[in-house]
Design a protein around this motif. Structure first.
Motif, short mmCIF file in Angstrom:
data_model
loop_
_atom_site.label_atom_id
_atom_site.label_comp_id
_atom_site.label_asym_id
_atom_site.label_seq_id
_atom_site.Cartn_x
_atom_site.Cartn_y
_atom_site.Cartn_z
N CYS A 450 16.47 -32.50 -55.07
CA CYS A 450 16.52 -32.00 -53.63
C CYS A 450 17.70 -31.43 -53.00
O CYS A 450 18.86 -32.10 -53.42
CB CYS A 450 15.89 -33.17 -52.69
N SER A 452 18.95 -31.50 -50.14
CA SER A 452 19.34 -32.18 -49.02
C SER A 452 19.46 -33.73 -49.52
O SER A 452 20.37 -34.20 -48.71
CB SER A 452 18.46 -32.34 -47.87
N CYS A 453 18.81 -34.07 -50.32
CA CYS A 453 19.01 -35.70 -50.82
C CYS A 453 19.40 -35.54 -52.27
O CYS A 453 19.17 -34.63 -53.25
CB CYS A 453 17.81 -35.99 -50.67
N CYS A 468 10.16 -33.77 -52.15
CA CYS A 468 11.35 -34.77 -52.21
C CYS A 468 10.53 -35.92 -51.42
O CYS A 468 10.01 -35.69 -50.35
CB CYS A 468 12.73 -34.31 -51.37
N CYS A 471 12.76 -37.02 -48.05
CA CYS A 471 13.08 -35.74 -46.61
C CYS A 471 11.75 -34.99 -46.58
O CYS A 471 11.40 -34.30 -45.54
CB CYS A 471 14.23 -35.30 -46.66
N ARG A 473 11.12 -32.10 -48.43
CA ARG A 473 11.44 -30.89 -48.60
C ARG A 473 10.74 -30.57 -49.98
O ARG A 473 10.33 -31.42 -50.87
CB ARG A 473 13.04 -30.72 -49.09
ZN ZN Z 1 15.19 -34.63 -49.85
#
Ligand code: ZN
Ligand code: ADP
Length: 734
Positions: A450, A452-453, A468, A471, A473
């Protein structure tokens, strides 16, 4: 008289008690919400936490309460005491503690019961006859039929909701002064469903024996250790009945009631009295209504998830925590209280009975019980001589060697075939959702993560996307590796969707339901799925841990855990305990009515958690586990304190961690002997939602004072742009 007031409890920062005068004639009691002047603010809201005869301040310096906000006490004396306990125990502010006891709407002063316009007939007797006559023509026939109809209905039924009557007819009648509109409160019932009452069962000898011990035991804290299907719930019912009979009240906590409205239905079947329900799925309005129901004394039984432990019941007679081992009893926001700790204090304050029930108590709970903190009540057998299901272990390593690449072992295939042929149902349990667990390039080892993560993304075949699970996503799937450019991206691991496909291939005629977070967009979808399976509209239910939660499907004779090891590999001192508990709970799903089979697929057939679970041997597991914990100085023989740091900029987070370690050393230095280790590290999932995460893990010998000092340091220390949190024996160690 002077009132001790906490001001504006929606803003925690002001953790002080202020004194206010009480004007002559104003009736103020502890627990009341009041309007008070404060600072340059003309007025703000506060809550009275106590009264005093005298004040140390000069009379002219003391301001007076403007008015009470309600005509009742929002808090009971016990709740004020409980808030004091919470403040102390979790080193938080009194205001923060009080928030647990007041629904958001009450705190913000937006107290609003849901009301409804009711139409009321005003005249009576002769005046009513005159009014009726006014609706007729000279020849006696009806001139205003719709108004006449409304009048007739009101005469027959009394006040009626305006929404159920013809609006213009009501308007006309109102103009003539025949009807008036009044406001009436209506409850927003979370589960509105008429339920037929059923009679109490005759208790079995064992149940009676246990109940007698609770009634006459002298003690007030019990651990009810009973295997699945031993009839624990019936004990809970009787204890609650006792409470009601003595004019007292009771709380029954279940792990997550928004997922199991059956529990409510089930209680409704047994009690005539009002029952209030609290859980995370309620709207703010519903929560308020349930709270008011309790405040008004309309409900003396509260059913709910973790937060229901704060329910404003007075004269509490018992708190029961069912499935006490469930992790959902620990709060996931600060302060991270556990329902157990709050329940213990409330029962102490009320001299009430506390019952923890489970087939697999937490190792720490059992240890404390053995130390004498709880009286252990055992129900080692299922009701009516029903046997525990046989658990069969299948070694997945040898399956692989034999060339079986599916998630269904040969043994499980045979059992499924047999179950279907007999017209019975099966449940297949897997710890993962999605289709495959990760996507990796076979050429260069690149793994799709991901953005963001710091976590691998999961492929969901139905929607053909990568998702993900932290989050939410999503990405569209690729086959060409973005790293090396070769078309070698491969989908690894098995998720629930893939299992569903495999089972469909193997048993094309079987009706299959899948339940995981993806199939349950809504609460209702979840309930529907359960009802369908209970009604035997499907043969096989495939799901994640959600399907293990306390259900009673009568036609299920086979349950299978497809990979029992997934939990063993989690770096946490409780991983063996959780594995044992999950296997046992799942095994408990099978054969509730007739003999059942449990298939346990694992890569670690020799692990003690797996071995003891096979024989439903809690005691054996506990003894081995507690010996290991003592040797390795793990809880309950020690304590972990985790300080969590997160922020968008990694340098800032690291700087905060370093600074905190420095401060920590100063505090801990004089207690060197009590410290086992201090470790700072990246979190196992280093980034979630674009926040960099680090933590400090302090492992220390059991020492409440030392923990208190760490808490204090934590509370005093704030960093710019870095969020911090503190947790004792955190649910997630890595
Ligand atoms: Zn994420
Ligand atoms: P546990 O909570 O220990 O898993 P339950 O209390 O759910 O077990 O009991 C299992 C089933 O047996 C339930 O359907 C319950 O209604 C039923 N039951 C419990 N006690 C009795 C009894 N004394 N007589 C008849 N049925 C009972």
């Amino acid at each position: 008289m002077y009132a001790r007031v906490i001001v504006d409890i929606s803003h925690t920062q002001v953790d002080r008690v202020f004194e206010y005068g009480i004007p002559d004639g104003m009736e103020i009691r502890p627990g009341m919400r009041v309007r008070v002047p404060f600072g340059h603010m003309k007025d703000t809201e506060g809550i009275v936490i106590g009264l005093e005869e005298s004040s140390e301040y000069a009379p002219e310096k003391i301001k007076e309460i403007l008015c009470p906000l309600d005509d009742f006490c929002a808090l009971t004396g016990e709740q004020i005491a409980l808030a004091g306990f919470i403040k102390q125990k979790y080193n938080t502010t009194l205001a923060a503690a009080l928030r647990f006891m007041l629904p958001a709407q009450v705190r913000g002063g937006r107290v609003s019961a849901k009301t409804q316009n009711m139409v009321r007939l005003l005249p009576a007797g002769e005046a009513l006859q005159a009014a009726e006559a006014g609706l007729l023509k000279k020849d006696g026939s009806v001139k205003f039929p719709r108004q006449m109809e409304v009048l007739g209905l009101l005469k027959e039924k009394g006040d009626m909701p305006a929404s159920e009557l013809n609006a213009s007819a009501v308007k006309s009648l109102e103009r003539k002064g025949v009807v008036g509109i009044v406001q009436a409160e209506v409850a927003r019932m979370p589960f509105e469903k008429a339920v037929a009452r059923i009679k109490d069962y005759d208790l079995t000898e064992k149940q009676q024996e246990i109940l007698n011990r609770i009634r006459n035991g002298g003690g007030t804290r019990f651990l009810l250790h009973g295997v699945t299907g031993s009839g624990k719930t019936e004990i809970y019912i009787r204890v609650m009945r006792d409470c009601l009979a003595q004019g007292k009240t009771a709380i029954l906590l279940v792990p997550e009631i928004s997922l199991t409205p059956q529990t409510y239905t089930f209680l409704k079947q047994r009690f005539d009295e009002g029952i209030a329900v609290f859980h995370s799925g309620l709207s703010a309005g519903e929560r308020f209504d349930e709270w008011m129901k309790v405040k008004r004394g309309e409900a003396r039984i509260v059913l709910g998830a973790r937060s229901a432990v704060f329910a404003p019941l007075e004269n509490l007679g018992a708190i029961i925590i069912d499935e006490e081992h469930e992790t959902s009893y620990k709060a996931d926001n600060y302060p991270k209280y556990t329902a157990h700790e709050i329940a213990e204090e409330r029962c102490r304050l009320n001299d009430a009975i506390l019952i923890l029930g489970s087939a697999t108590p937490q190792v720490e709970t059992y240890y404390r019980a053995k130390q004498g903190e709880y009286e252990i009540l055992k129900m080692p057998n299922r009701l009516f001589g029903l046997q525990m299901p046989a658990v069969e272990i299948v070694d997945l390593c040898s399956e692989l060697k034999n060339g079986n690449r599916t998630a269904i072992s040969g043994r499980l295939y045979d059992e499924l075939e047999d179950t279907l042929a007999k017209g019975k149902q099966a449940m297949l349990f897997l710890n993962r959702r999605g289709y495959s667990t990760f996507v990796m390039c076979r050429s260069c080892g690149y793994v799709v993560k991901c953005d963001s993560c710091d976590i691998t993304m999961t492929y969901h075949k139905a929607q053909d996307i990568l998702k993900c699970h932290y989050c939410g996503r999503t990405k569209s799937p690729e086959t060409v590796c973005p790293e090396c450019g070769k078309p070698h991206l491969k989908y690894f691991g098995t998720g629930t969707q893939q299992i569903e496909e495999q089972v469909k291939d193997l048993f094309p005629q079987a009706r299959i339901l899948r339940m995981d977070l993806d199939t349950m967009g809504t609460k209702d979808a979840h309930i529907k799925l359960f009802e369908d399976f209970a009604a035997h509209k499907a043969d096989i239910l495939i799901g994640t841990q959600m399907i293990t939660k306390g259900f009673d499907f009568r036609d299920v004779t086979l349950s299978a855990i497809l990979a029992a090891d997934t939990m063993l590999n989690i770096p946490d001192y409780r991983s063996a305990e959780r594995t044992f508990s999950h296997i046992t709970q799942i095994a408990g799903r099978a054969g509730r009515k007739e003999p059942g089979t449990v298939i346990l697929q694992t890569y670690n057939p020799a692990h003690y958690a797996v071995r003891y679970a096979k024989y439903h041997d809690y005691e054996g597991f506990y003894n081995e586990e507690i010996a290991l914990r003592e040797m390795a100085q793990l809880p309950p023989f020690s304590t972990y304190v985790q300080i969590q740091f997160s922020g968008e900029k990694e340098e800032q987070v690291i700087a905060a961690v370093k600074d905190f370690i420095g401060k920590l050393k100063a505090v801990l230095l004089p207690h060197k002997r009590g410290i086992i280790s201090i470790r700072a590290s990246e979190a196992a999932i280093k980034r979630i939602r674009d926040m960099e995460r680090y933590h400090i893990l302090i492992h220390l010998k059991n020492d409440e004072e030392l923990v208190g000092q760490i808490y204090q340091l934590f509370n005093q220390t704030k960093y710019r742009n870095v969020l911090t949190g503190i947790d004792i024996n955190p649910a997630n160690m890595a």
